[in-house]
Design a protein around this motif. Structure first.
Motif, mmCIF file in Angstrom:
data_model
loop_
_atom_site.group_PDB
_atom_site.id
_atom_site.type_symbol
_atom_site.label_atom_id
_atom_site.label_comp_id
_atom_site.label_asym_id
_atom_site.label_seq_id
_atom_site.Cartn_x
_atom_site.Cartn_y
_atom_site.Cartn_z
ATOM 1 N N SER A 1 0.772 -1.270 0.167
ATOM 2 C CA SER A 1 0.024 -0.082 -0.004
ATOM 3 C C SER A 1 0.641 1.168 0.100
ATOM 4 O O SER A 1 1.979 1.244 0.301
ATOM 5 N N GLY A 2 0.553 2.336 -0.732
ATOM 6 C CA GLY A 2 1.055 3.575 -0.711
ATOM 7 C C GLY A 2 0.486 4.376 -1.821
ATOM 8 O O GLY A 2 -0.440 3.896 -2.451
ATOM 9 N N ALA A 3 1.210 5.589 -1.871
ATOM 10 C CA ALA A 3 0.828 6.429 -2.741
ATOM 11 C C ALA A 3 0.737 5.969 -4.292
ATOM 12 O O ALA A 3 1.743 5.283 -4.403
ATOM 13 N N PRO A 4 0.001 6.316 -5.201
ATOM 14 C CA PRO A 4 -0.015 5.752 -6.771
ATOM 15 C C PRO A 4 1.581 6.197 -7.437
ATOM 16 O O PRO A 4 2.095 5.242 -7.900
ATOM 17 N N PRO A 5 2.039 7.241 -7.022
ATOM 18 C CA PRO A 5 3.377 7.560 -7.742
ATOM 19 C C PRO A 5 4.359 6.485 -7.239
ATOM 20 O O PRO A 5 5.465 6.084 -7.649
ATOM 21 N N ALA A 6 4.111 6.094 -5.981
ATOM 22 C CA ALA A 6 5.362 5.162 -5.234
ATOM 23 C C ALA A 6 5.067 3.614 -6.081
ATOM 24 O O ALA A 6 6.103 3.122 -6.425
ATOM 25 N N PHE A 7 4.009 3.379 -6.345
ATOM 26 C CA PHE A 7 3.489 2.122 -7.161
ATOM 27 C C PHE A 7 4.291 2.379 -8.587
ATOM 28 O O PHE A 7 4.703 1.356 -9.206
ATOM 29 N N GLU A 8 3.817 3.621 -9.140
ATOM 30 C CA GLU A 8 4.285 3.681 -10.572
ATOM 31 C C GLU A 8 5.946 3.566 -10.533
ATOM 32 O O GLU A 8 6.444 2.979 -11.600
ATOM 33 N N ARG A 9 6.634 4.226 -9.622
ATOM 34 C CA ARG A 9 7.955 4.214 -9.897
ATOM 35 C C ARG A 9 8.566 2.878 -9.284
ATOM 36 O O ARG A 9 9.815 2.325 -9.742
ATOM 37 N N ALA A 10 8.118 2.247 -8.408
ATOM 38 C CA ALA A 10 8.799 0.796 -7.964
ATOM 39 C C ALA A 10 8.007 -0.207 -8.958
ATOM 40 O O ALA A 10 8.607 -1.511 -8.273
ATOM 41 N N GLY A 11 7.028 0.134 -9.644
ATOM 42 C CA GLY A 11 6.485 -1.060 -10.422
ATOM 43 C C GLY A 11 7.209 -2.040 -11.055
ATOM 44 O O GLY A 11 7.026 -3.254 -10.919
ATOM 45 N N ALA A 12 8.497 -1.496 -11.701
ATOM 46 C CA ALA A 12 9.332 -2.669 -12.510
ATOM 47 C C ALA A 12 10.191 -3.540 -11.671
ATOM 48 O O ALA A 12 10.195 -4.648 -11.608
ATOM 49 N N LEU A 13 10.439 -2.955 -10.263
ATOM 50 C CA LEU A 13 11.009 -3.786 -9.154
ATOM 51 C C LEU A 13 10.010 -4.741 -8.674
ATOM 52 O O LEU A 13 10.499 -5.857 -8.353
ATOM 53 N N LEU A 14 8.987 -4.311 -8.369
ATOM 54 C CA LEU A 14 7.965 -5.343 -7.639
ATOM 55 C C LEU A 14 7.732 -6.559 -8.803
ATOM 56 O O LEU A 14 7.854 -7.674 -8.300
ATOM 57 N N GLU A 15 7.437 -6.010 -10.061
ATOM 58 C CA GLU A 15 7.430 -7.238 -11.176
ATOM 59 C C GLU A 15 8.421 -8.167 -11.176
ATOM 60 O O GLU A 15 8.323 -9.346 -11.337
ATOM 61 N N ALA A 16 9.976 -7.420 -10.882
ATOM 62 C CA ALA A 16 10.988 -8.539 -10.854
ATOM 63 C C ALA A 16 11.146 -9.458 -9.780
ATOM 64 O O ALA A 16 11.791 -10.432 -9.810
ATOM 65 N N ILE A 17 10.464 -9.207 -8.650
ATOM 66 C CA ILE A 17 10.663 -9.900 -7.236
ATOM 67 C C ILE A 17 9.408 -10.699 -6.999
ATOM 68 O O ILE A 17 9.493 -11.559 -6.024
ATOM 69 N N ALA A 18 8.406 -10.600 -7.529
ATOM 70 C CA ALA A 18 7.123 -10.931 -7.078
ATOM 71 C C ALA A 18 6.166 -11.748 -8.201
ATOM 72 O O ALA A 18 6.225 -11.329 -9.418
#
Length: 314
Positions: free
Chosen positions: A146-163
């Motif tokens: 959970s977090g602000a939409p810009p946090a998800f946007e900026r961390a999206g590629a990293l999350l995709e790589a680990i999860a």
């Protein structure tokens, strides 16, 4: 690209290179990321270097030039030290970068840390994880974020790589932490229940491998029974997830429930078994060691113990 460090690859820092953090770092390296990492263990940092990462000494060095800082430590106190201690990441994190916090903590702590980062316009992504070391190395974790939409946007590629699964639970920091605590509530109970049942089967003189086969094909099965009971059958309590993890997490749960005036008697009973197991000297062993506490109380004789940190029980 933020900060001074320049790379043609996406850049991230990984702070905390234990079994989970190392797996996540290697998963990112395998997907073409430029990873700087640090840990209190020199051996862990050396393993990162062998895998192709950039070893550094402090969170501040790791975070310099990183768009995303992935923090994989145990609790809120360690997370706060990573951010604001000597050589902390907060010193070098650039505005609009993202701090991804994977530690299990109370929601109030996640909110407090996010507020401090907000003073520098750094985003905080409340992102506890589940899945274990093997799934971390495979890039197949479950992330409860959970977090602000810009946090998800900026961390999206990293999350995709680990999860393998990223659950986007809302814009408010603390929701991810709350959902993780519900998971830990159930996980802690299920492990303790599996240990209680298998040790009773042992006391009754039943053949434990047969009991395991029957239960895993029956309604009484759980993921934790299926995953942890083999440790008991093998007499191997090498810590994949330690007793102290559930001393911590069920303790946090009790504090949260008390604030809400909500009864959690089953979780409270499970916590007492983890506390007893830790008090008997097995806190750093695998959480299936709760079975050894039941054995010591009952006289049941479990398969021989091979854990390096403990005396034999049962």
């Amino acid at each position: 690209m933020t900060g001074e460090y320049q790379s043609a690859k996406p850049v991230a820092a990984v702070v905390g290179l234990g079994s989970m953090g190392m797996g996540m770092a290697i998963s990112l390296l395998r997907r073409g990321w430029d990873i700087a990492g640090c840990d209190v263990s020199a051996d862990a940092v050396a393993r990162l270097a062998e895998a192709g990462g950039r070893p550094v000494r402090t969170p501040a060095e790791a975070s310099k030039g990183a768009d995303v800082v992935l923090c994989v430590v145990v609790n809120a106190a360690q997370t706060e030290a990573v951010l604001f201690g000597d050589g902390g990441a907060f010193e070098t994190m650039a505005p609009r970068s993202v701090f991804v916090s994977c530690a299990t903590m109370a929601p109030i702590d996640a909110k407090r840390l996010a507020a401090r980062l907000g003073e520098k316009d750094v985003f905080y992504l409340d992102a506890p994880i589940s899945g274990g070391a093997a799934k971390a190395a495979d890039g197949n974790l479950t992330v409860m974020a959970s977090g602000a939409p810009p946090a998800f946007e900026r961390a999206g590629a990293l999350l995709e790589a680990i999860a393998g699964k990223v659950y986007r639970l809302g814009d408010a920091v603390g929701v991810g932490a709350s959902v993780k605590m519900i998971n830990q509530h159930l996980a802690g109970i299920h492990i303790a229940a599996a240990c209680e049942a298998v040790t009773l089967a042992c006391k009754l003189g039943l053949d434990l491998p047969t009991v395991y086969e029957v239960i895993t094909a029956s309604a009484g099965n759980s993921w934790m029974f299926e995953n942890r009971v083999p440790h008991i059958l093998q007499g191997d309590y090498t810590p994949l997830s330690s007793v102290e993890i559930f001393v911590k997490d069920l303790g946090i749960l009790q504090d949260m429930a008390r604030v809400e005036r909500y009864p959690t008697p089953i979780a409270a009973a499970a916590l007492q078994m983890y506390l007893a197991t830790s008090g008997a000297g097995m806190g750093r062993d695998d959480d299936a060691s709760v079975a050894r506490t039941y054995a010591a109380l009952s006289g049941a004789v479990l398969p021989s113990v091979t854990a390096p940190n403990s005396t034999k029980a049962g």
